[in-house]
Design an enzyme around this catalytic site. Sequence first.
Site: not given
Length: 388
Positions: A84-86, A88
Amino acid sequence: MTSRLSCVDLFCGAGGFSLGFSNAGFDIVAATDYQESAQRTYTHNLDSPFLQADIADLAGDLEPLKDRGNFDEGQIDVVVGGPPCKGFSTAGVYNPEDHRNSLLHHYIRVVKRLQPRAIVVENVPGAKALQSGAYVDALLKNARELGYKTRMLELNAADYGVPQLRERLIFIGYKDDSPISRPVPTHTGDARQKRLGERSINKKHVTVAEAISDLAFLGPGEESSDYNLPPESEYQERMRRAHDGPLFNHKAPDHSDTVQERFRTLEAGSGIDDLPPRLQTEKHSMRKYDPTEPAHTVTTLPEDFVHYEQPRIPTVRELARLQSFPDWFEFKGPRTTGGPRRIDSLPQYSQVGNAVPPLMAEAIGRHVKATLTGQDPKVAAEARLNRS
């Protein structure tokens, strides 16, 4: 280890990547996710060794994963996953030196230890825009530093037989100089036939009705473990194949009279803004399925969509069909939860919405397998499609 190519699935969730790559000819030697609901669903349906763990912990100590899968570093052919883009976030300033919240960083750390021959990463199209491309740049830069020639592809699941217009970023990287190309589509949304070498792609995108019309007998508040209708399309036959048991996960919420009126009033393909003011709500993302088209992207929020025939939202089973999970695949854990608890408990609807569609994963897996075994992926795909 076996003669089949080996694969480790990180952030595996319910198991869409694992199921697709297994069908493509890989042994999933280990899979991992930190969610307990994912563990329940994955281990109920798939035989691959599963480790419930935080990726940050694994990045520092791979021994639990290696022990669970009975493999060693340097023995894995492919590592797949969707970090996931956690870390970012679209809010605030991204600091590439601060990896404390970056799940991508932990993914890269695991890859560095495992040294697979190839990597496959899946993410949402919006990842391109995060912090002016910071996520994509970080992934490509880190992969390159580890020796992987990596390319970002933009694929649509509908082109691979999934009844859903689901666009995704797929990053494929190889340790050697293998060329990176696009997995060969099997379906098209164009009324005109498209050419694939000497062969035409004459299969149209699978529509919502072709995917779930045999499940449309269920009304609001009803539940059924029986198939009350025969399969009505080639896709439905495929989803029901090799399953002679009960119908799983087919339970509909009991909507109020007002909500049912709202759903009935909606025209196919229309959204909440098209309703008269008295029936509108604050949820503007709701849309009624058009039975003659593929579905839009399945999300973790079941109330985003309305059934095209019944005045209700889709069931878990119907969304699983739209994600190309076969009917024998049963989702475990709570069916749904509200608000912030959805993130912590990962209910069935979220498991379905988060998954990589197995048919799309299978197409990617077959493509990667052909490349790793020295075949031309396009030639291999043409031969397989000509046999079908």
